[in-house]
Design a protein around this motif. Sequence first.
Motif, PDB file in Angstrom:
ATOM      1  N   LEU A 117       5.455 104.480  -7.921  1.00 24.81           N
ATOM      2  CA  LEU A 117       6.358 105.424  -8.584  1.00 24.81           C
ATOM      3  C   LEU A 117       6.121 106.854  -8.109  1.00 24.81           C
ATOM      4  CD1 LEU A 117       8.471 106.196 -10.725  1.00 24.81           C
ATOM      5  CD2 LEU A 117       6.569 106.337 -12.358  1.00 24.81           C
ATOM      6  N   VAL A 118       4.865 107.274  -8.077  1.00 22.89           N
ATOM      7  CA  VAL A 118       4.552 108.645  -7.675  1.00 22.89           C
ATOM      8  C   VAL A 118       4.978 108.894  -6.226  1.00 22.89           C
ATOM      9  CG1 VAL A 118       2.650 110.258  -7.238  1.00 22.89           C
ATOM     10  CG2 VAL A 118       2.738 108.976  -9.383  1.00 22.89           C
ATOM     11  N   ALA A 119       4.812 107.898  -5.358  1.00 21.11           N
ATOM     12  CA  ALA A 119       5.248 108.053  -3.965  1.00 21.11           C
ATOM     13  C   ALA A 119       6.760 108.247  -3.898  1.00 21.11           C
ATOM     14  CB  ALA A 119       4.831 106.835  -3.144  1.00 21.11           C
ATOM     15  N   ARG A 120       7.502 107.488  -4.693  1.00 20.28           N
ATOM     16  CA  ARG A 120       8.959 107.621  -4.710  1.00 20.28           C
ATOM     17  C   ARG A 120       9.376 108.972  -5.278  1.00 20.28           C
ATOM     18  NH1 ARG A 120      11.660 101.892  -5.427  1.00 20.28           N
ATOM     19  NH2 ARG A 120      10.004 100.586  -4.604  1.00 20.28           N
ATOM     20  N   GLU A 121       8.700 109.408  -6.331  1.00 24.04           N
ATOM     21  CA  GLU A 121       9.023 110.705  -6.926  1.00 24.04           C
ATOM     22  C   GLU A 121       8.720 111.838  -5.953  1.00 24.04           C
ATOM     23  OE1 GLU A 121       8.430 109.690 -11.661  1.00 24.04           O
ATOM     24  OE2 GLU A 121       6.724 110.507 -10.553  1.00 24.04           O
ATOM     25  N   ARG A 122       7.600 111.719  -5.234  1.00 22.50           N
ATOM     26  CA  ARG A 122       7.240 112.743  -4.246  1.00 22.50           C
ATOM     27  C   ARG A 122       8.312 112.825  -3.160  1.00 22.50           C
ATOM     28  NH1 ARG A 122       2.312 111.818  -3.892  1.00 22.50           N
ATOM     29  NH2 ARG A 122       1.614 113.679  -4.937  1.00 22.50           N
ATOM     30  N   GLU A 123       8.794 111.666  -2.722  1.00 23.26           N
ATOM     31  CA  GLU A 123       9.837 111.633  -1.697  1.00 23.26           C
ATOM     32  C   GLU A 123      11.104 112.340  -2.186  1.00 23.26           C
ATOM     33  OE1 GLU A 123      12.523 108.262   0.532  1.00 23.26           O
ATOM     34  OE2 GLU A 123      10.439 107.762   0.033  1.00 23.26           O
ATOM     35  N   LEU A 124      11.466 112.132  -3.436  1.00 25.80           N
ATOM     36  CA  LEU A 124      12.637 112.801  -3.997  1.00 25.80           C
ATOM     37  C   LEU A 124      12.432 114.316  -4.044  1.00 25.80           C
ATOM     38  CD1 LEU A 124      15.435 112.685  -5.310  1.00 25.80           C
ATOM     39  CD2 LEU A 124      14.297 112.224  -7.497  1.00 25.80           C
ATOM     40  N   LEU A 125      11.238 114.748  -4.413  1.00 28.31           N
ATOM     41  CA  LEU A 125      10.954 116.182  -4.498  1.00 28.31           C
ATOM     42  C   LEU A 125      10.912 116.855  -3.131  1.00 28.31           C
ATOM     43  CD1 LEU A 125       8.280 116.271  -7.336  1.00 28.31           C
ATOM     44  CD2 LEU A 125      10.660 117.066  -7.448  1.00 28.31           C
ATOM     45  N   GLU A 126      10.741 116.085  -2.069  1.00 29.73           N
ATOM     46  CA  GLU A 126      10.724 116.666  -0.725  1.00 29.73           C
ATOM     47  C   GLU A 126      12.063 117.275  -0.340  1.00 29.73           C
ATOM     48  OE1 GLU A 126       9.298 113.544   1.832  1.00 29.73           O
ATOM     49  OE2 GLU A 126       7.220 113.832   1.189  1.00 29.73           O
ATOM     50  N   GLY A 176      -0.773  99.708  -9.379  1.00 27.99           N
ATOM     51  CA  GLY A 176       0.145  99.559  -8.248  1.00 27.99           C
ATOM     52  C   GLY A 176       1.499 100.161  -8.538  1.00 27.99           C
ATOM     53  N   ALA A 177       2.006  99.917  -9.751  1.00 29.83           N
ATOM     54  CA  ALA A 177       3.327 100.430 -10.124  1.00 29.83           C
ATOM     55  C   ALA A 177       3.340 101.954 -10.186  1.00 29.83           C
ATOM     56  CB  ALA A 177       3.767  99.831 -11.455  1.00 29.83           C
ATOM     57  N   VAL A 178       2.324 102.552 -10.779  1.00 31.00           N
ATOM     58  CA  VAL A 178       2.326 104.009 -10.903  1.00 31.00           C
ATOM     59  C   VAL A 178       2.108 104.670  -9.542  1.00 31.00           C
ATOM     60  CG1 VAL A 178      -0.116 104.463 -11.482  1.00 31.00           C
ATOM     61  CG2 VAL A 178       1.683 105.915 -12.438  1.00 31.00           C
ATOM     62  N   THR A 179       1.320 104.052  -8.688  1.00 25.72           N
ATOM     63  CA  THR A 179       1.126 104.588  -7.341  1.00 25.72           C
ATOM     64  C   THR A 179       2.442 104.573  -6.569  1.00 25.72           C
ATOM     65  OG1 THR A 179      -1.191 103.908  -7.334  1.00 25.72           O
ATOM     66  CG2 THR A 179      -0.165 104.293  -5.184  1.00 25.72           C
ATOM     67  N   ASP A 195      16.760 104.221 -12.195  1.00 30.83           N
ATOM     68  CA  ASP A 195      16.841 103.106 -11.248  1.00 30.83           C
ATOM     69  C   ASP A 195      15.619 103.078 -10.335  1.00 30.83           C
ATOM     70  OD1 ASP A 195      19.287 102.395 -12.321  1.00 30.83           O
ATOM     71  OD2 ASP A 195      20.467 103.267 -10.682  1.00 30.83           O
ATOM     72  N   MET A 196      15.165 104.234  -9.898  1.00 30.65           N
ATOM     73  CA  MET A 196      13.998 104.330  -9.034  1.00 30.65           C
ATOM     74  C   MET A 196      12.764 103.783  -9.753  1.00 30.65           C
ATOM     75  SD  MET A 196      12.452 107.789  -7.260  1.00 30.65           S
ATOM     76  CE  MET A 196      12.082 108.544  -8.839  1.00 30.65           C
ATOM     77  N   ARG A 197      12.603 104.150 -11.016  1.00 33.06           N
ATOM     78  CA  ARG A 197      11.475 103.656 -11.809  1.00 33.06           C
ATOM     79  C   ARG A 197      11.563 102.143 -11.988  1.00 33.06           C
ATOM     80  NH1 ARG A 197       8.862 107.232 -16.043  1.00 33.06           N
ATOM     81  NH2 ARG A 197       8.562 109.118 -14.845  1.00 33.06           N
ATOM     82  N   ARG A 198      12.729 101.674 -12.330  1.00 34.12           N
ATOM     83  CA  ARG A 198      12.921 100.234 -12.536  1.00 34.12           C
ATOM     84  C   ARG A 198      12.543  99.464 -11.268  1.00 34.12           C
ATOM     85  NH1 ARG A 198      17.809 100.450 -14.113  1.00 34.12           N
ATOM     86  NH2 ARG A 198      17.361 100.426 -16.322  1.00 34.12           N
ATOM     87  N   ASP A 199      12.983  99.960 -10.105  1.00 37.36           N
ATOM     88  CA  ASP A 199      12.678  99.308  -8.831  1.00 37.36           C
ATOM     89  C   ASP A 199      11.181  99.342  -8.529  1.00 37.36           C
ATOM     90  OD1 ASP A 199      15.405  98.854  -8.570  1.00 37.36           O
ATOM     91  OD2 ASP A 199      15.698 100.436  -7.069  1.00 37.36           O
ATOM     92  N   ALA A 200      10.534 100.486  -8.752  1.00 44.68           N
ATOM     93  CA  ALA A 200       9.092 100.607  -8.484  1.00 44.68           C
ATOM     94  C   ALA A 200       8.311  99.629  -9.348  1.00 44.68           C
ATOM     95  CB  ALA A 200       8.623 102.046  -8.736  1.00 44.68           C
ATOM     96  N   PHE A 201       8.687  99.519 -10.612  1.00 41.63           N
ATOM     97  CA  PHE A 201       7.964  98.621 -11.516  1.00 41.63           C
ATOM     98  C   PHE A 201       8.237  97.164 -11.165  1.00 41.63           C
ATOM     99  CE2 PHE A 201       8.587 102.186 -14.863  1.00 41.63           C
ATOM    100  CZ  PHE A 201       7.636 102.965 -14.227  1.00 41.63           C
ATOM    101  N   ALA A 202       9.489  96.854 -10.840  1.00 41.81           N
ATOM    102  CA  ALA A 202       9.869  95.472 -10.511  1.00 41.81           C
ATOM    103  C   ALA A 202       9.104  94.965  -9.294  1.00 41.81           C
ATOM    104  CB  ALA A 202      11.375  95.376 -10.279  1.00 41.81           C
ATOM    105  N   GLU A 203       8.849  95.839  -8.341  1.00 45.59           N
ATOM    106  CA  GLU A 203       8.095  95.427  -7.155  1.00 45.59           C
ATOM    107  C   GLU A 203       6.664  95.016  -7.495  1.00 45.59           C
ATOM    108  OE1 GLU A 203       8.410  97.948  -3.737  1.00 45.59           O
ATOM    109  OE2 GLU A 203      10.601  98.035  -3.908  1.00 45.59           O
ATOM    110  N   HIS A 204       6.225  95.363  -8.678  1.00 42.54           N
ATOM    111  CA  HIS A 204       4.885  94.991  -9.138  1.00 42.54           C
ATOM    112  C   HIS A 204       4.963  93.994 -10.300  1.00 42.54           C
ATOM    113  CE1 HIS A 204       2.959  97.852  -6.470  1.00 42.54           C
ATOM    114  NE2 HIS A 204       4.038  98.583  -6.681  1.00 42.54           N
ATOM    115  N   GLY A 205       6.133  93.377 -10.425  1.00 42.95           N
ATOM    116  CA  GLY A 205       6.308  92.330 -11.425  1.00 42.95           C
ATOM    117  C   GLY A 205       6.424  92.815 -12.852  1.00 42.95           C
ATOM    118  N   LEU A 206       6.803  94.073 -13.022  1.00 44.54           N
ATOM    119  CA  LEU A 206       6.864  94.650 -14.362  1.00 44.54           C
ATOM    120  C   LEU A 206       8.271  95.124 -14.713  1.00 44.54           C
ATOM    121  CD1 LEU A 206       3.658  96.891 -14.236  1.00 44.54           C
ATOM    122  CD2 LEU A 206       3.873  94.607 -15.260  1.00 44.54           C
TER     123      LEU A 206
END
Length: 182
Positions: free
Chosen positions: A140-149, A135-138, A49-60
Motif C-alpha cells: 500500500l505505501v509503495a502504491r501511495e508513494r507512486e501516486l504522490l510522485e 505485506g499489505a501495508v508495505t 480501489d488502490m487500497r482494495r487491490d493492494a490488500f487483495a494481492e495479500h489475500g485480504l
Amino acid sequence: MNADQGSPSGHSDEVDLIVRAWSEEIPGLDVEPMHVFSRLHRLARHVQDMRRDAFAEHGLALWQFDVLAALRRAGDPFELTPGRLVTETRVSSGTMTNRIDRLAERGLVVRRGSPGDRRIVLVRLTDAGTAAVDGAVTDLVARERELLETLAAGGADDLAELLRSMLSRYAGTPTPAEEPDA
C-alpha cells in the motif's frame, strides 16, 4: 479559479467541464468549492480501489486489513481486546465477533484469555496474520508513494498540511467506518 477557466497551468479535466456546466445552468452560484471537492471525491474513489487491490494481492479484504492493522499497530505482543478492536475499527461488537471468528478460521488471529484475568479475552495476531498485514501495508505505501510522485517537490508535505488543517474541523468526531485507515 473561476468556472470558465481550467487550471492555472492551462490544463483542464472533466471536473472543469462539470463546474462550467453548473455555472452555466445556475448563473451566480459560487461553484469554486467544486474545483476542490469534486476532485477529492474522484481521487478518493481511486485511492479506495488502490487500497482494495493492494490488500487483495495479500489475500485480504478491506475489513480484514482493518482488524489486522489495528492489532499490528498495537505493538508487541500484537493483541487487543475485542472491545478495543471495536473502538479502533468503528464497527459493532456483533460485527467484530464475526470478523474475529472469520480471521481465526483463516489462522490470522487467535483468541486467548488474559493471563491476569481469564474472563478477559485477547485477540492476537499469528505469524501468518503478521506476514499478511505487513505485506499489505508495505505494498500500500509503495502504491501511495507512486501516486504522490505526481506532485512537485515538497507537494506531498504541503498537501498533508492543507488536509490536516481541513480535517481539524472534525477533530474528535469519529470518521465514517467505510474504509480502513492504514
